[in-house]
Design a protein around this motif. Structure first.
Motif: not given
Lengths: 259, 202, 406, 57
Positions: C307-333
């Protein structure tokens, strides 16, 4: 005062018969709202870029002024003197609102081109002025005629300014663009260099054209006054001569009688 | 939050570019009528400034809080003119009561203001097509106030300049039929030409 | 007192009659006024395509910087005539509404200012120019010549035309991505680097918002922009130039043509000599392979719900896992609580990460800190993948708190 | 419903205006002498001051 008394004699030998007719025509030139009383200058400057917008504005004013004069005159005994002005403002504003709605419905182009100047008819000094100085003191019929005549004079003045500005700025007169005429033509259509003065169509042109026209009106008035003065002098001379003649004759007669 | 630039644009545009008198032809009656003397021109301008700002606020509020919610925008002409008229009555009353000196200076111009096109014109453009109509209710109000103030400043500027010119014109040798209003109008036309040049500055 | 009452009553009656009269006229004229207003709007449209059948007009709302509506015009026989774009752009007096008509060949038919708040005589200068400047031209022939004294009004028109040009000619960036990923539908900048040879990292998505790949913008100079494109599994997809590319850059692009579809890391290993010798221009590729060393949270973006309401912030995280890079999106209110976590890109084996990590993520929802969690407990079975996610989430929360503290 | 609100709004605003107008009339003007000169060019009929003057004359 003195001038009027004397001028009456040579210039107007016959008495005014049709007072309603003069009531109607007085606004055309003698008491022209724009050129003589400088009333309603805002629309005169703003909506006269073309003849048609001037005419359109004039039509609206004719409607508002005639109807408000009628209503004011009808209600003149009912409205207490203390609240005259508030009541008139309400009446005029009502008619302006109505005329604005009607224009938007039936002459949309005109409504768009006049824009803010339709609501501003409310504060046009001419309308309030006629209501307080004429309609509140006279009967319905003459009030209606007075309003109609004054508004006609206003319309004529607007059209005169409009024609001057339009012809000098574009070299043609367009018809049917803003008003709901069944045709759309443009007359005169000259290509002469003189008729390409864009400035006269712009804001500055309004002031300058009205100034020039006003000067012409004043010059005409002055010339008339001077002519009348000359005629008056001539008339006085003649009267004096006649009187002298009469006196001489009388003297001669009396001399003859005596003889 | 509206950026200060908007206010700057609003004030410059309403004061100079869209000058009420020379470009929009509002308030021409007092412009021609009360500009014979610099003193009276300034008195008139001051009264106009005061009423214009307050009436802009009032008409804006009435339009957006009463007329618009009920869908009766079409009665705005009658509503606005009466609001302005009552405001002028109130102001006049207040001045009468509290400051004789002020009344001497402004009192004579106040009744004239009701029929000053500029007041109604600025109020109308604030709700219809002006800069203020592009912002939300609160922001629009701020812009409307600034616009009204700018318009009044522009009015005062023109009144002052024009009355100064007219005082000189009185002593000038003008052809008989041009004396008075005709030559003043042509002067105003030349002033308007000069203001046309300001068109591109913002 | 009676007098006063009488006065008040009189005026009230006058007022009531006045109000009634106004209302009466309004009810009479209401429909016609509405019709007129609509017709006036359509009149401008008709001026663009005089043969248009207004009843067949297809309208589609747009939500771009300036463009608000896209209309497809048909004649009475149902043949498509072209497209009309409506854009709103501000000028000094207020908003200008601009209509741009484009025919089926991508030529501008007409540009019209349909509504303006600017002073008439200034706008007139612009209107006089519109036909000579725009009508009958292709978008690539346009030149930005503002008339003196009406720059603001003219620019408001120009901005709209420019955006229409993007719509018609296509966005060069989008086109570049499309030459690699056929399904590319949208893209956005996910991170801006300051210390690398490339400046922006783009994520490229298809119509279903699934990630297709990534692009790294390399700006050699003003006229030289090249994208290094990799797909979502870090497989090299080549270089694409969006502007005029210098000949030596071109050579490098050609050189790497052979390497397309190999893993980035392999290219590194292969072509070390070449890089050192001649193609320093392509240093970015080295860095692109090493970007995965950094574990970081990239910038947040505001997040809006349906509904176009501003509900929080979306962070994009980079972090290496077992084989290589993981990209994770975290939504925080706004309260700092984790609303959702999504692994948008991973190099780890799906058989492990799906059941053991991704399906367990909801354990973290609602938390404001990950201090109490151990990867061994939560994500038993895929510990290092899990740790990488936890690291990213923790970094995001930290970033939120830092921001919040400001 | 709307028409009624319109009429009521108009009536209310008129009442407000009337009230202020009457109040204003009650308050006596403190002027001893108003410079009619400044007003001479004004062609505004609606000017209250002017009316007062023309009545006094």
């Amino acid at each position: 005062m003195a001038e009027k008394k004397v001028a009456k004699n040579p210039m107007k030998p016959k008495k005014k018969k049709d007072t309603q007719w003069t009531n109607l025509t007085k606004g055309f030139i003698r008491e022209n709202p724009i050129f003589v009383f400088l009333l309603g200058m805002c629309p005169a400057l703003a909506v006269t870029t073309t003849m048609e917008t001037g005419l359109g504005m004039g039509l609206l004013v004719i409607f508002v002024l005639t109807s408000s004069n009628i209503v004011v005159s009808l209600l003149k005994d009912l409205i207490p003197k203390e609240v005259q002005i508030p009541a008139y403002i309400v009446i005029i504003a009502t008619f302006v609102t109505i005329v604005g709605l009607l224009t938007e419905a039936y002459a949309y182009e005109l409504h768009q081109s006049l824009g803010v100047f339709i609501p501003l008819i409310v504060v046009n000094c001419l309308i309030m002025g006629r209501a307080t100085s004429y309609a509140s003191k006279n009967d319905v019929k003459s009030s209606a005629i007075d309003g109609f005549g004054m508004a006609l004079g206003f319309t004529g003045a607007l059209m005169l300014i409009g024609v001057t500005r339009e012809i000098f700025s574009s070299g043609a007169i367009a018809l049917g663009v803003y008003l709901p005429f069944p045709f759309e033509i443009s007359i005169i259509n000259t290509e002469m260099y003189v008729f390409n003065m864009d400035t006269l169509g712009g804001p500055a042109g309004g002031f300058i054209v009205i100034g020039v026209l006003l000067a012409i009106f004043t010059a005409r008035g002055n010339a008339l006054k001077r002519k009348r003065e000359v005629e008056r002098q001539a008339w006085i001379e003649q009267k004096k001569k006649e009187a002298a003649e009469r006196k001489r004759k009388k003297d001669m007669e009396s001399a003859g009688d005596a003889a | 939050m509206i950026s200060p630039t908007v206010f700057f644009v609003a004030i410059v545009s309403s004061m100079l570019i869209n000058n009420v008198v020379l470009m929009r032809f509002l308030g021409v009656c007092p412009f021609l009528g009360v500009s014979k003397k610099t003193e009276s021109a300034l008195g008139m301008s001051l009264a106009v400034m005061f009423v214009m700002v307050i009436s802009s606020i009032l008409t804006y509020l009435v339009y957006h809080l009463v007329l618009e919610p009920f869908g009766i925008e079409y009665i705005f002409i009658i509503a606005f003119i009466l609001i302005i008229a009552s405001l002028v009555q109130l102001v006049e009353m207040a001045i009468k009561k509290f400051s004789k000196k002020l009344y001497k200076g402004l009192g004579i111009y106040l009744p004239l203001i009701v029929t000053n096109c500029a007041i109604l014109g600025v109020a109308e453009s604030n709700i219809r097509d002006g800069l203020a109509s592009e912002y939300g209710f609160g922001g629009g109000l701020q812009v409307a106030i600034v616009t009204a103030f700018g318009a009044a400043l522009g009015f005062a500027l023109i009144m002052f300049a024009f009355s100064s010119i007219r005082e000189r014109l009185d002593h000038a040798n003008v052809p008989e039929s041009w004396k008075g209003v005709p030559v003043s109008l042509v002067t105003a036309g030349i002033m308007a030409l000069a203001f046309l040049g300001l068109g591109g500055i913002v | 007192m009676l007098d006063k009452l009488k006065i008040a009553l009189t005026l009230l009656v006058v007022g009531a009659i006045a109000g009634a009269a106004i209302v009466g006229v309004y009810t009479l004229t209401e429909e016609r006024i509405a019709a007129n207003r609509e017709e006036a709007q359509n009149a401008d449209l008709m001026a663009i395509f005089p043969d248009m059948d207004i009843s067949k007009l297809e309208r589609e709302e747009m939500d771009l910087n300036y463009l608000v509506e896209r209309m497809t015009a048909y004649d009475s026989d149902g043949n498509e005539l072209g497209t009309i774009f409506r854009g709103i752009s501000s000028s000094y007096g207020g908003d200008n509404t601009v209509l741009v008509g484009v025919d089926r060949d991508g030529k501008i038919v007409k540009v019209i200012i349909s509504q303006t708040s600017d002073t008439t005589n200034i706008v007139r200068d612009v209107i006089d120019l519109l036909d000579t400047q725009f009508a009958g031209k292709n978008f690539d022939e346009l030149s930005h010549d503002a008339p003196s004294g009406a720059t603001q009004s003219y620019n408001s028109v120009w901005r709209v035309v420019e955006e229409v040009s993007l719509q018609i000619e296509g966005d060069p960036t989008q086109e570049a991505f499309r030459s690699v990923f056929e399904d590319a539908d949208s893209y956005s900048v996910v991170f801006t680097f300051e210390d690398k040879a490339f400046t922006d990292e783009y994520v490229i998505r298809d119509a279903d918002d699934a990630v297709l790949g990534y692009a790294y913008l390399i700006e050699y100079d003003e006229d030289n922009e090249v994208f290094l494109i990799v797909d979502k599994d870090d497989v090299f997809k080549g270089f694409v130039g969006i502007d005029n590319v210098d000949s030596d850059v071109e050579d490098a692009i050609v050189y790497y043509d052979d390497q397309i579809d190999s893993d980035l890391v392999d290219i590194m290993a292969d072509s070390g000599d070449v890089l050192e010798d001649a193609i320093n221009d392509l240093q970015p590729i080295v860095e692109a392979t090493t970007r995965i060393d950094k574990e970081h949270v990239v910038r947040y973006q505001n997040y809006y719900d349906d509904e176009d309401d501003h509900v929080g912030y979306l962070y994009t995280g980079y972090s290496s896992g077992f084989n290589g890079m993981n990209v994770i999106e975290i939504l925080i209110n706004f309260d700092g609580e984790i609303v959702s976590i999504e692994v948008v890109r991973t190099s780890d084996t799906p058989e492990y990460i799906q059941p053991d990590v991704i399906d367990q993520l909801d354990n973290l929802y609602g938390e404001t800190s990950v201090d109490g969690f151990e990867a061994d407990d939560v994500f038993a079975g895929a510990t290092s993948s899990g740790r990488s996610v936890l690291n990213a989430v923790g970094a995001a929360l930290e970033a939120f708190n830092e921001r919040d503290g400001e | 419903m709307e028409p009624f609100i319109a009429i009521i709004t108009v009536a209310v605003i008129i009442t407000i205006y009337l009230g202020t107008y009457m109040l204003n009339k009650k308050v006596p003007a403190p002027y001893e002498k108003i410079d009619t000169e400044t007003c001479s060019a004004c062609t505004n009929y609606a000017c209250g001051v002017k009316q007062q003057f023309s009545e006094e004359r």
